[in-house]
Scaffold this active site. Sequence first.
Site, mmCIF file in Angstrom:
data_model
loop_
_atom_site.group_PDB
_atom_site.id
_atom_site.type_symbol
_atom_site.label_atom_id
_atom_site.label_comp_id
_atom_site.label_asym_id
_atom_site.label_seq_id
_atom_site.Cartn_x
_atom_site.Cartn_y
_atom_site.Cartn_z
ATOM 1 N N LYS A 125 0.884 -1.185 0.000
ATOM 2 C CA LYS A 125 0.000 0.000 0.000
ATOM 3 C C LYS A 125 0.909 1.219 0.000
ATOM 4 C CE LYS A 125 -1.690 2.976 2.217
ATOM 5 N NZ LYS A 125 -1.556 4.403 1.731
ATOM 6 N N GLU A 132 -0.592 7.375 -0.694
ATOM 7 C CA GLU A 132 -1.591 7.872 -1.655
ATOM 8 C C GLU A 132 -1.135 9.176 -2.301
ATOM 9 O OE1 GLU A 132 -1.680 7.695 1.519
ATOM 10 O OE2 GLU A 132 -2.704 9.385 2.474
ATOM 11 N N GLU A 177 9.857 16.941 14.738
ATOM 12 C CA GLU A 177 10.257 16.636 13.357
ATOM 13 C C GLU A 177 9.487 17.556 12.426
ATOM 14 O OE1 GLU A 177 8.797 13.055 11.360
ATOM 15 O OE2 GLU A 177 10.768 12.815 10.443
ATOM 16 N N CYS A 207 14.016 10.764 6.428
ATOM 17 C CA CYS A 207 14.019 10.390 7.843
ATOM 18 C C CYS A 207 15.429 10.426 8.408
ATOM 19 C CB CYS A 207 13.418 9.007 8.031
ATOM 20 S SG CYS A 207 14.461 7.720 7.386
ATOM 21 N N SER A 254 5.342 8.242 9.721
ATOM 22 C CA SER A 254 5.530 9.135 10.871
ATOM 23 C C SER A 254 5.352 8.362 12.187
ATOM 24 C CB SER A 254 4.510 10.272 10.797
ATOM 25 O OG SER A 254 3.211 9.725 10.827
#
Length: 512
Positions: free
Chosen positions: A186, A189, A396, A294, A239
């Site tokens: 997945k 999106e 972050e 990241c 996240s």
Amino acid sequence: MSATMTQPAARSAFTKVQLFVKGRLTDSKATRHGPVFNPSTGEQIGEVPFCSAEETASIIQCAHDAFPAWRDTPVVERARVMFRLVNLLEKNADSLARTVSLEHGKTLAESVGSVRRGIEMVEFACGIPTLSMGETMHNIAQDVDCETYAHPLGVCVGITPYNFPLMVPLWMFPIAITCGNTFVLKPSEKVPLSAMKLAELCAEAGLPPGVLNVVHGDKECVDVLLRHPLVQAVSFVGSTPIAKYIYETATQHGKRCQANGGAKNHILVMPDADMDKTVAALQTSAFGCAGQRCMAGSLAVAIGKAADPLVNALVASTNKMKVGRTDVQSDADMGPVTTKPHLETLLANIEKGAKEGAKLACDGRGVKVPDAPNGFYLGPTIFDHVEPGMHVSKTELFGPVLSVSRVKDLDEAIALTNGSMYGNGAVIYTRDGHAAREFKHRAGAGMIGINVGVPAPMAMFPFTGAKGSFFGDLHIQGREGIQFYTQHKMILSRWHAAGSGPGAGEFVTTRG
Ligand code: NAD
């Protein structure tokens, strides 16, 4: 900092993103859709289906149906598909990189780098016949032999973030499927185009239908992937709040789970560091991929007398960076951020940092790209004199915003690093071997760099985030990745010689 000019480009074709099921591109039955943008121009270039729970479950079923035949396919044949995939990825590397730049906004050089790191994952998977071998011991007791071997788990799932549309899916499915599992991916999106190209290349490489499937969607779709009884393992990158949710939900439903979260990576600079090299590396670490990594260095910790020379050189060098389009040929050093809502969040965070009293040494908010006035641009931004409690110190931001904190010595710097809720990467720049050694041992992050700005491991090593940057036990990549996607079976067998029987040589165990 300046903006680049580029040649006018043709409008991108509008893509209605499909699913990849049973080895074919398939239209989704979804009634909900999301937009896909070209962040360089702000133009919508496609739409992605948000699969319903029912459609998601039907795709899991397809992966489950394909499992027995794929599990029983000899591992060397599974690996041969990966060898062919490496060749196809090499052949298509340029167009794959362009797709990554189009939907994500990375510069072409950055996208090429991400394709290269992805190919290395598939090369690693080619070695799985050797890397997944079990152990054996002959005559562990009289006439008794012991062996272990690795079994695949069944249907595994991968849920990926927007910042590496091609590389992060390749962290997961090549290892999973070469180990004999089937897979449902997945992708984010926001950037679904690159993953679809990967799936098509897998089919061209000869991967049997149903072994790799791609589903699209949001929470409704993900929640089915986390709970469905036929799913055995979930890999996630994204996240921290979502990583925590994914880990808790998947494990509560009996799945194995590895969930990589967000980060706030500290880069310590000792006064003895080679300042030219440090500034160049820090700039790339903080502003590469527009800070949407990241492993980006997002908090520079200047130790003692390092502070003034570091900030002065960094600001001077950053002011020369060119911001511009990445969907066409350009000489941009940095592209846009990927979505408009994220740009707005970044702008709000910069406002907040300034209000809290951090000094804006370089302000990227005014940047304009004349031939793309609607693109999602933020120039490189530097905050100096950032104090530990400030929002821009601990949160972050995931954009081209670097904070600089000034501390008196290495102990204070390590304490600051270890006070972070995150533990992905931490770096030191120094010429002092003892300082480097202390830092390596005491810093609480999972991935340590010594004079290396972005200490991301190559495919054969695990991606060892810690604290709020990772939930689980076995990390993504390397041998840990193989362990994650397999379970070991132990077989104890006894074969007496003809004519002899149980008796003197009886195998006795007191271990239950
Ligand atoms: P995200 O957490 O918003 O989304 C990641 C995935 O989770 C997407 O596929 C998304 O559709 C899905 N998702 C989002 N909200 C969900 C919800 N409420 N329920 C179920 N699924 C949901 O992350 P992002 O914004 O796409 O990516 C950026 C983040 O990823 C940053 O925090 C970055 O640090 C992190 N990241 C971490 C690593 C790592 O290895 N530690 C690598 C790359 C990115």
